[in-house]
Design a protein around this motif. Sequence first.
Motif, PDB file in Angstrom:
ATOM      1  N   TYR B 174      16.000 104.382  28.733  1.00 23.20           N
ATOM      2  CA  TYR B 174      15.434 105.595  29.336  1.00 23.20           C
ATOM      3  C   TYR B 174      15.188 106.730  28.346  1.00 23.20           C
ATOM      4  O   TYR B 174      14.866 107.844  28.760  1.00 23.20           O
ATOM      5  CB  TYR B 174      16.342 106.088  30.468  1.00 23.20           C
ATOM      6  CG  TYR B 174      16.320 105.161  31.667  1.00 23.20           C
ATOM      7  CD1 TYR B 174      15.207 105.119  32.505  1.00 23.20           C
ATOM      8  CD2 TYR B 174      17.389 104.309  31.938  1.00 23.20           C
ATOM      9  CE1 TYR B 174      15.166 104.256  33.593  1.00 23.20           C
ATOM     10  CE2 TYR B 174      17.361 103.449  33.022  1.00 23.20           C
ATOM     11  CZ  TYR B 174      16.238 103.425  33.845  1.00 23.20           C
ATOM     12  OH  TYR B 174      16.197 102.572  34.916  1.00 23.20           O
ATOM     13  N   ALA B 178       9.162 103.162  23.950  1.00 25.91           N
ATOM     14  CA  ALA B 178       8.878 101.730  24.000  1.00 25.91           C
ATOM     15  C   ALA B 178       8.282 101.205  22.701  1.00 25.91           C
ATOM     16  O   ALA B 178       8.417 100.028  22.386  1.00 25.91           O
ATOM     17  CB  ALA B 178       7.934 101.430  25.157  1.00 25.91           C
ATOM     18  N   ARG B 252       9.409 106.845  29.981  1.00 27.12           N
ATOM     19  CA  ARG B 252       9.916 105.477  30.109  1.00 27.12           C
ATOM     20  C   ARG B 252       9.988 105.009  31.562  1.00 27.12           C
ATOM     21  O   ARG B 252      10.043 103.811  31.837  1.00 27.12           O
ATOM     22  CB  ARG B 252      11.266 105.326  29.416  1.00 27.12           C
ATOM     23  CG  ARG B 252      11.132 105.484  27.918  1.00 27.12           C
ATOM     24  CD  ARG B 252      11.602 104.346  27.079  1.00 27.12           C
ATOM     25  NE  ARG B 252      11.288 103.004  27.515  1.00 27.12           N
ATOM     26  CZ  ARG B 252      11.700 101.935  26.868  1.00 27.12           C
ATOM     27  NH1 ARG B 252      12.433 102.045  25.778  1.00 27.12           N
ATOM     28  NH2 ARG B 252      11.396 100.747  27.291  1.00 27.12           N
ATOM     29  N   THR B 278       5.893 110.414  20.762  1.00 23.03           N
ATOM     30  CA  THR B 278       5.502 110.118  22.145  1.00 23.03           C
ATOM     31  C   THR B 278       4.363 111.039  22.568  1.00 23.03           C
ATOM     32  O   THR B 278       3.361 110.590  23.166  1.00 23.03           O
ATOM     33  CB  THR B 278       6.721 110.297  23.075  1.00 23.03           C
ATOM     34  OG1 THR B 278       7.680 109.297  22.744  1.00 23.03           O
ATOM     35  CG2 THR B 278       6.336 110.158  24.540  1.00 23.03           C
TER      36      THR B 278
END
Lengths: 292, 587
Positions: B174, B178, B252, B278
């Motif tokens: 979390y 990724a 996530r 991100t």
Amino acid sequence: MPIDLPPSERMTSGHLACPGCGAAIAMRFVLKGLGDRVVMVIPACCWSIIAGPFPYTALKVPVLHTAFETGGAVASGIRAALDVKGDHETQVVTWAGDGGTFDIGLQSLSGAAERGEDILYVCYDNEAYMNTGVQGSGATPEGAWTTTTPTGSPKATRKKDIMQIMAAHAIPYAATASIAYPEDLVRKVQKAASIRGTKFLHIFATCPTGWKVPSEVSVGLARLAVQTRIFPLYEVEDGERYTINVEPKGYLVDAYFKAQGRFKHLTAEDLERIQERVDHGWSRLEALARIA
Amino acid sequence: MSPVTLRTSRDLPPTSRSLDTMEWNHTGSWRFLRPRYQDKVAPCAEACPAGEDIARVQMLLAQGAFDRAWLRIREENPFPGVCGRVCSHPCEAACNRGEFDAPVSINSLERFVADHARRQGLAPPPAEPADSGRHVAVVGAGPAGLTAAHFLRRAGHDVTVFDAREEPGGLLRYAIPAYRMPAEPLAWETGLVMSGGVRFQPGRRLGEDLGWDELSRFDAVLVAVGHWAPAPLGVDGEDLAVDGLALLEDVRRGRPPEVGGRVAVIGGGNTAVDVARTLLRLGAEPVVYYRRRLRDMPALPGEVAELREEGIEIQTLLAPARIAARDDGGLDLALTPMAVLDEDGGQRPRVVPSGHPEIAVAVSAVVTAIGARPSPGTPAAGLDPDGSEAVALHLRRIRPRGEWAERPPVFLAGDLVNQNRTVVAAIASGKEAAVVIDAALRDRALGDAWSAIRVGRKGAVSLNRLAGGDRAFRLDHVVRYDDLNTIYFQYLERKKRPRITLDERRTGFDEVHLRISASLALSEAERCFHCGQCDHCDNCYLFCPEVSVRRDPRAETRQIDYDYCKGCGVCVVECPRSAMVLEEEPR
Ligand SMILES: Cc1ncc(C[n+]2csc(CCOP(=O)(O)OP(=O)(O)O)c2C)c(N)n1
Ligand code: SF4
Ligand SMILES: [Mg+2]
């Protein structure tokens, strides 16, 4: 990469060499390089004792123990006898010390080489007459202690260059080898065995007892001799074509000399002089290799 | 062996020829030093907080025994697929090969083995039945909690893991993006923990859906809920800022926020780097503001390098002073220029305002990533040095006083106790928790046992050693570069990790690092010196002047025949990897 050698084993345990004996290691490797069809001639030297007393032997090949000065002559005789029998395949190998080669056996070796006898003459060089208690030989390096060149007046003259002597005979194959480079050593044995004529192998073989070094450094010291260019590994074909087989790292000679009790009296100036000599010898060898 | 003996002249052969070998002569009696095969500790294994048997793993890899390499790692760490991706890999910094040319790519190889195992669907040996009759509650399904649960279950206890969220993994699932830690390999490894018999109760948040009445029914409780509470920025307008961890979690969970334009990211740790990268992938233009210098950033250097490759700007020596809303819906971020006060003492220098005028930047959003605090619900006594005590390097136990006297023993692990909050330190913490809790449940005092189960001097614990496995027989000597006989090694280039293109990196969440091929893995593993581990190179056998090393090529064993070994020690010196010792001969 693991070291790759022929698996055959023609030397047995129980032999009489001192712990860490370089001559024992050298014998083991040479036998790995030779096939089954071998007759070995051993003139007086440590190996006369190492192989064991009658009726025993630590070598699983036929061996003739002979007189000190006869390495070249006895091998020539056996070669002639085999040839008469029509056996041209069996390798006749002389296995002699440096005393038996550089000094007392030089004439018979020279004669055999001059006649072009089809033999393989191996000199394992431990740089003194070790069997009789460390007397100086023509192979003892300058500055070394031996019982005949004591610390007060260590060996004053230089080690004979046996390779130049043999090259001067224009034999088809002469090579140096070291117990620290077994693959190179075995390759040279195999190459020599494949050539007709007189072949000469000069193998550097540490003597922990005579050099006053701990037995465990036996192989490491031999490696250092190569890496310092004190004992370069090379081949000479037909007395002319020189090939250097291992490119030394070119460490200073100090590391090699300081590791050994037989050199512990040497001064910094001595080492400097020796270094110059080694450097000179190396550039000469490089020049010869370039010509080829 | 009785030799041929000549008793009378009639026994003599016609010529003086040998009749027997010298093998009757047992020269072993000459020996006063004795060589012995003795595996030792490799520096990589010592440096690995999870205590993985790295040198042995590399040896198995180099032999192509990928399955066994995976099992070997899993003996010490149930998360090779996680560590092969996000570990700070202190093993590589300690690698002896670093002094020779470049360290072995241990991290890439770990990832390789884990991916191999997942693709092949390898299964670990089934767990023994949970027959100790003891029940352990683990609160928090992050790397610390799951590691503890895994090893406690393997030790025969019934283990239930509670977590506030739906899926196990904690920040691996979390928070960490990724493109570094994809869901699939994580789910596979957490799945193996569960299929090994660990129960999982999702949606149970400590202090909300999970209380101490329920936890007190267990025989021991481990709290490893991590640091999820944002640290306050302490400036005006801070409520206009977004919490970085919350943002990462949203992404996530598949609920990425609408972002665009210049976004300020405050911080210099791994979270700041994760947030910035991100944001870039979501289409924004992130700028990282850090109060110290680039070299002081606590983020992993490799992560910082990748962030910069992706074109993200880092502005250093700037601390946030104020955040204010603008009429156009954006924010004004005021930044104070800083100066380094002192270099000495500690790793990170102190900084103070430099006295230069404030800088104002117009941004669409401000995201904070300046560190996190223990998650809500964490028992205060556990964090209080009076209310709890350290029982291992990465483990605390609440003192049984007051309300805690009525409860089963309660331990804290993971980020809650770790100074160094890396994933692998959390795993180390989980291992210690398993060892300590198992001993407590079995009424066994650990006492001196610690030294026997640690690997080297840096504190890593080995469960193989605990169980009396082969690692228990290693000499507790860490092999250093000078112990090696490096003449036997050749220069070999360290293999680079393949990556997706920069364009792909800037626009999507695909994993940045690709798996290395099997042939690359083989040749990289071959670079390993196998420090202190016999790999059957046979130097001992070949150089022995006594022909007294006996091999059994099938069983791959070497034995010294002490009937003949004269104790010269050549084998010990010629061992390239220091896997032998030379000792005084016992009298
Ligand atoms: C004509 C003769 N002189 C002296 C000896 C005694 N002797 C036997 S071995 C040896 C030394 C041999 O030295 P080297 O050839 O270098 O071999 P190593 O003993 O060093 O192996 C001596 C002097 C002898 N056997 N014959
Ligand atoms: S060379 Fe291999 S065994 Fe030695 S430290 Fe590096 S990874 Fe570990
Ligand atoms: Mg001699």
